[in-house]
Scaffold this motif. Structure first.
Motif, short mmCIF file in Angstrom:
data_model
loop_
_atom_site.label_atom_id
_atom_site.label_comp_id
_atom_site.label_asym_id
_atom_site.label_seq_id
_atom_site.Cartn_x
_atom_site.Cartn_y
_atom_site.Cartn_z
N ILE A 1 0.86 -1.19 0.00
CA ILE A 1 0.00 0.00 0.00
C ILE A 1 0.90 1.23 0.00
N ASN A 2 0.38 2.31 -0.59
CA ASN A 2 1.16 3.56 -0.61
C ASN A 2 0.19 4.74 -0.69
N GLY A 3 0.72 5.91 -0.37
CA GLY A 3 -0.06 7.14 -0.47
C GLY A 3 0.84 8.27 -0.94
N ILE A 4 0.29 9.19 -1.70
CA ILE A 4 1.07 10.32 -2.24
C ILE A 4 0.24 11.60 -2.12
N SER A 5 0.86 12.66 -1.63
CA SER A 5 0.17 13.96 -1.60
C SER A 5 0.00 14.46 -3.03
N VAL A 6 -1.19 14.95 -3.33
CA VAL A 6 -1.51 15.40 -4.68
C VAL A 6 -2.32 16.70 -4.60
N ALA A 7 -1.85 17.70 -5.35
CA ALA A 7 -2.61 18.94 -5.46
C ALA A 7 -3.21 19.09 -6.87
N TRP A 8 -2.64 18.35 -7.81
CA TRP A 8 -3.14 18.44 -9.18
C TRP A 8 -4.24 17.41 -9.38
N ILE B 1 -6.30 12.82 -11.73
CA ILE B 1 -5.13 13.18 -10.92
C ILE B 1 -3.92 13.16 -11.84
N SER B 2 -2.97 14.04 -11.57
CA SER B 2 -1.76 14.10 -12.39
C SER B 2 -0.58 13.65 -11.54
N ILE B 3 0.10 12.61 -12.00
CA ILE B 3 1.15 11.97 -11.19
C ILE B 3 2.47 11.97 -11.96
N GLY B 4 3.51 12.48 -11.33
CA GLY B 4 4.84 12.53 -11.94
C GLY B 4 5.37 11.13 -12.23
N LYS B 5 6.01 11.01 -13.40
CA LYS B 5 6.47 9.67 -13.82
C LYS B 5 7.63 9.15 -12.98
N PHE C 1 3.14 12.57 3.47
CA PHE C 1 2.95 11.76 2.25
C PHE C 1 3.57 12.40 1.01
N GLY C 2 4.00 13.64 1.15
CA GLY C 2 4.56 14.34 -0.01
C GLY C 2 6.05 14.57 0.07
N SER C 3 6.70 14.03 1.11
CA SER C 3 8.13 14.34 1.23
C SER C 3 9.04 13.11 1.23
N VAL C 4 8.46 11.93 1.37
CA VAL C 4 9.28 10.71 1.27
C VAL C 4 8.63 9.79 0.24
N SER C 5 9.41 8.81 -0.25
CA SER C 5 8.87 7.90 -1.25
C SER C 5 8.56 6.54 -0.66
N GLY C 6 7.45 5.96 -1.10
CA GLY C 6 7.07 4.61 -0.69
C GLY C 6 8.02 3.55 -1.24
N ARG C 7 8.90 3.96 -2.13
CA ARG C 7 9.90 3.04 -2.69
C ARG C 7 10.79 2.48 -1.59
N ASP D 1 5.94 15.34 -18.29
CA ASP D 1 6.63 14.57 -17.25
C ASP D 1 5.65 13.95 -16.25
N HIS D 2 4.36 14.14 -16.45
CA HIS D 2 3.33 13.52 -15.61
C HIS D 2 2.44 12.61 -16.46
N SER D 3 1.62 11.81 -15.80
CA SER D 3 0.54 11.09 -16.48
C SER D 3 -0.75 11.41 -15.77
C1 LIG Z 1 1.23 19.54 -1.03
C2 LIG Z 1 1.87 18.65 -2.06
C3 LIG Z 1 1.24 18.44 -3.28
C4 LIG Z 1 1.81 17.58 -4.25
N1 LIG Z 1 1.14 17.38 -5.43
C5 LIG Z 1 1.63 16.47 -6.32
C6 LIG Z 1 0.89 16.16 -7.50
O1 LIG Z 1 -0.18 16.69 -7.76
N2 LIG Z 1 1.42 15.22 -8.35
C7 LIG Z 1 2.62 14.60 -8.08
O2 LIG Z 1 3.06 13.75 -8.89
N3 LIG Z 1 3.34 14.89 -6.97
C8 LIG Z 1 2.87 15.79 -6.08
N4 LIG Z 1 3.57 16.07 -4.94
C9 LIG Z 1 4.87 15.40 -4.70
C10 LIG Z 1 4.71 13.98 -4.15
O3 LIG Z 1 3.70 13.91 -3.16
C11 LIG Z 1 6.05 13.48 -3.57
O4 LIG Z 1 7.04 13.49 -4.56
C12 LIG Z 1 5.95 12.10 -2.92
O5 LIG Z 1 7.02 11.95 -2.00
C13 LIG Z 1 5.98 10.94 -3.92
O6 LIG Z 1 5.85 9.75 -3.20
P1 LIG Z 1 5.97 8.31 -3.89
O7 LIG Z 1 7.36 8.21 -4.48
O8 LIG Z 1 5.76 7.33 -2.74
O9 LIG Z 1 4.93 8.20 -4.94
C14 LIG Z 1 3.04 16.94 -3.98
C15 LIG Z 1 3.70 17.17 -2.75
C16 LIG Z 1 3.12 18.01 -1.79
C17 LIG Z 1 3.82 18.22 -0.48
#
Ligand SMILES: Cc1cc2nc3c(=O)[nH]c(=O)nc-3n(C[C@H](O)[C@H](O)[C@H](O)COP(=O)(O)O)c2cc1C
Length: 152
Positions: free
Chosen positions: A22-29, A42-46, A76-82, A121-123
């Motif tokens: 399981i994993n979680g990622i912060s997303v604003a897009w 949702i837009s997620i960086g590759k 959830f937005g500052s470390v990687s689940g990797r 650079d996103h999908s």
């Molecule tokens: C507030 C906030 C919003 C973010 N929005 C996005 C987003 O919309 N898309 C994205 O790919 N990364 C976004 N990020 C960056 C990822 O959350 C961050 O790179 C994360 O550590 C990736 O985790 P993962 O490697 O486990 O997927 C955001 C980070 C923060 C703090």
């Protein structure tokens, strides 16, 4: 000036499960794109670990953070689940599809992934809403000006 920073969004944690991981990622897009059927994107960086998981998954969860949950957005937005279990020490339950639902959130939306579009650079993952629940009718945590916003 980077005028796109004037586009304000809710800050959410997108959660997922692939097999036992399981994993979680912060997303604003994130935004709504269709009423019928009910679709969001949702837009997620590759480069993200979440991108690899989502590409092979059928579902994702959207945890809409409250204005009191800035710490979770940073977590959830500052470390990687990797290389890190982001759920250690975090309060959550699992949906019937095994997707994590965080505690204290405004609301939860579960989506089936129906399309993935390449976007630089996103999908873009298109999610069809299959479940939604309001937990706390409080103001969401907003993102704009390239940062999590305080005082809304
Ligand atoms: C507030 C906030 C919003 C973010 N929005 C996005 C987003 O919309 N898309 C994205 O790919 N990364 C976004 N990020 C960056 C990822 O959350 C961050 O790179 C994360 O550590 C990736 O985790 P993962 O490697 O486990 O997927 C955001 C980070 C923060 C703090």
């Amino acid at each position: 000036m980077d005028v796109v920073k004037k586009i304000y969004n809710s800050t959410v944690v997108v959660t997922m499960r692939l097999n036992d991981k399981i994993n979680g990622i912060s997303v604003a897009w994130i935004t709504r794109v269709s009423i019928n059927p009910k679709l969001i994107v949702i837009s997620i960086g590759k480069e993200r670990f979440s991108y690899l998981l989502l590409k092979s998954s059928s579902f994702f969860g959207v945890n809409i953070l409250s204005k009191f949950q800035k710490d979770l957005a940073i977590h959830f937005g500052s470390v990687s689940g990797r290389d890190y279990d982001k759920f250690e020490g975090i309060d959550y339950e699992l949906s019937k599809n095994g997707i994590p639902i965080l505690k204290g959130i405004v609301g939860y939306i579960e989506c089936e992934i129906v399309r993935i579009y390449d976007a630089g650079d996103h999908s873009i993952f298109v999610g069809k809403i299959i479940d939604e629940k309001l937990y706390n009718n409080v103001e969401p945590l907003l993102y704009g000006e390239h940062k999590i916003l305080e005082g809304f």
